[in-house]
Design a protein around this motif. Sequence first.
Motif, short mmCIF file in Angstrom:
data_model
loop_
_atom_site.label_atom_id
_atom_site.label_comp_id
_atom_site.label_asym_id
_atom_site.label_seq_id
_atom_site.Cartn_x
_atom_site.Cartn_y
_atom_site.Cartn_z
N CYS A 513 0.70 -1.23 -0.17
CA CYS A 513 0.10 -0.07 -0.07
C CYS A 513 0.96 1.33 -0.08
N GLN A 662 -9.78 0.76 1.53
CA GLN A 662 -9.64 1.42 2.76
C GLN A 662 -8.60 1.53 3.14
N GLN A 663 -7.96 0.41 3.35
CA GLN A 663 -6.51 0.44 3.89
C GLN A 663 -5.55 0.95 2.80
N GLU A 665 -6.15 3.28 0.80
CA GLU A 665 -6.60 4.85 0.63
C GLU A 665 -5.83 5.69 2.11
N GLN A 666 -5.94 4.99 3.04
CA GLN A 666 -5.50 5.54 4.43
C GLN A 666 -4.04 5.72 4.29
N MET A 667 -3.49 4.54 3.76
CA MET A 667 -1.98 4.48 3.65
C MET A 667 -1.53 5.98 2.86
N GLN A 668 -2.31 5.88 1.63
CA GLN A 668 -1.82 6.99 0.80
C GLN A 668 -2.05 8.34 1.18
N GLN A 669 -3.28 8.46 1.92
CA GLN A 669 -3.41 9.54 3.02
C GLN A 669 -2.29 10.07 3.68
N GLN A 670 -1.61 9.07 4.36
CA GLN A 670 -0.41 9.19 5.03
C GLN A 670 0.70 9.62 4.40
N GLU A 696 -7.92 15.15 0.60
CA GLU A 696 -8.86 14.80 1.58
C GLU A 696 -10.16 14.86 1.49
#
Length: 723
Positions: A513, A662-663, A665-670, A696
């Motif tokens: 991810c 979702q996992q 996307e959360q990593m990419q958001q980080q 965001e």
Amino acid sequence: MADALSVIPASVLRNLSDKLYEKRKNAALEVEGIVKQLASSGDHEKISAVINLLTNEFTYSPQANHRKGGLIGLAAATVGLTSEAAQHLEQIVPPVLNSFSDQDSRVRYYACEALYNIAKVVRGDFIVFFNQIFDALCKLSADSDANVQSAAHLLDRLVKDIVTESDQFSIEEFIPLLRERMNVLNPYVRQFLVGWITVLDSVPDIDMLGFLPDFLDGLFNMLSDSSHEIRQQADSALSEFLQEIKNSPSVDYGRMAEILVQRAASPDEFTRLTAITWINEFVKLSGDQLVPYYADILEAILPCISDKEEKIRVVARETNEELRAIKAEPAEAFDVGAILSIARKQLDSEWEATRIEALHWISTLLNRHRSEVLCFLNDIFDTLLKALSDNSDEVVLLVLDIHACIAQDPLHFRQLVVFLVHNFRVDHSLLERRGALIICRLCVLLDAERVYRELSTILEGEADLDFACIMVQALNLILLTSSELSKLRELLKQSLVDPAGKDLFVSLYASWCHSPMAIISLCLLAQMYQHASTVIQSLVEEDINIKFLVQLDKLIRLLETPIFAYLRLQLLEPGRYIWLLKALYGLLMLLPQQSAAFKILRTRLKTVPSYSFNCDQIKRASSGNPYSQILHHSGSQITEDGDVNQDNGNLQNGINFAAKLQQFEQMQQQHRMHAKSQAQSRNSSPSLLKEGPKAEEPRQPPASDTNRPSSRSSRRGPGQLVI
């Protein structure tokens, strides 16, 4: 003295101190006759008086001619005494020896002449003064006067003859004297010493071999002498001793091994060659006796393996193989720790051949004495890790073999992978230069799936997001291209039908991810095309940067390789693999139209036949969020690309793709937040900072994707996307 004057006429004494040699010689003949008469009558008191007169009034006189006369007189007296001279040698010899250090060269010359004549008379009785005479001759051999040197050589030959035929010579008393003088640099003294060593060694009753350790270092020291003659003499003596060692049942190898080890590091080429040759013979003759000295011998051999002289390299390699072939045990004084220490030290050598042999030794010790080596693991582990950065591929491969052997234990395996990731983190160039080589080799040695699972676990929690992305991209490229990982690729291709493949896919997913292209590649490899398409559509503007496009370019080119032949063949059935088609078109939409990758992929997609499309499939594939069914109906299971069935609440082969998305996307958001933070720290332009919040924003449905490319842009002109 009165007794002496009464028997020796004043005229004789006067002529004995005359400046003319003939007069002194004639006077000496008269002294000889007088002493002969006294000896025949047994009057030894008067003989002693005559000797004392010659000593005190002549040899110790401040007048040079008196000293010369005294010396010739003492020699004449000895000749007159003949067989009875032995009892007066204590009076006769010391003053002659004292004259060897006279300031007048002619006096020194006559001293040699006198002692020569004395020795001829007394022969074996002369041995009691041997050490003093040897010391005197040693000094005279380097005398500044050529005539004195010549006279000393004559005397030396006579003394050698006497010693070789005498049974009173003590080698035990002589050796300390010899040892003290072996490091003298004067070439004449060196010739003198080698000559004596050779002569004494030729005497059957004298065991020079037993005392060889006492003067061996001195002989080796002479091998580097500037004089060819001295080097030749020393080499000849050493060769003779080596032959004797081969034929001798009992030899003190240990003491000599210490000397040879030091000489093997000599700056002189000939000395190194001779020393390493001796070590070679020692190992062949008595390897077991040398067990306590293995570490020292190894320290001498390893540098010589890379010597500039080929002869030395050949002998060193042969010796190294002989030594390694001997299987010694720690109970036999075999010091595993000492040998490991030497091998570790030689890993810092500038010469590749030496580093390679050092690694061979570590590997050998691991195979034979694993438990002992692991006790010293902390001492060598850091050095072995550092060796992974070596410029030589062969060195790196050997290091990896050793690491793999150590990592047979789960604890050490985890430690190895953690340290390996750490090394890649602190040295990105190592990852670039050696990453593929290291990872592929470990996969061969330690099982590819085990290695990749461990790497994935470590990278999943990696705090350095930039490094994690780079590392995952590297691992992904290796996974897709390396022949060593072909079985791993085959397992992943079966992820939808094989629980083992699914488990591996899930294991890699979390760390993959970190890189959008890595996730897309993994999904394409695992034939999870619908999820690949969804991931592609989830990307936002900040994700499409120059690094992303470079990775995408690589993937497009990889799709044309034999590894993805199965995927290209699936394009023959676009109706069945409609999500694959959509994923590939999604990638096409992300590429700049002027790029080579765009042209390659577009050309490939033009070849897709259109006759097998099913209208329902097209409608379903293009209708909204591909995970809408999963999100609203948790019981859906996708068994093949695009086919949805119900199965009692279980998702596709047990994989919850909505959660995986979702996992991701959360990593990419980080990563986006990290990039924004870095940009702010570099005082980025306001225009760049304003783009941050877009990450965001909620994802738009796929239907709006047709408008998205126009807003994607690269910082470089050629990277602008025009669809």
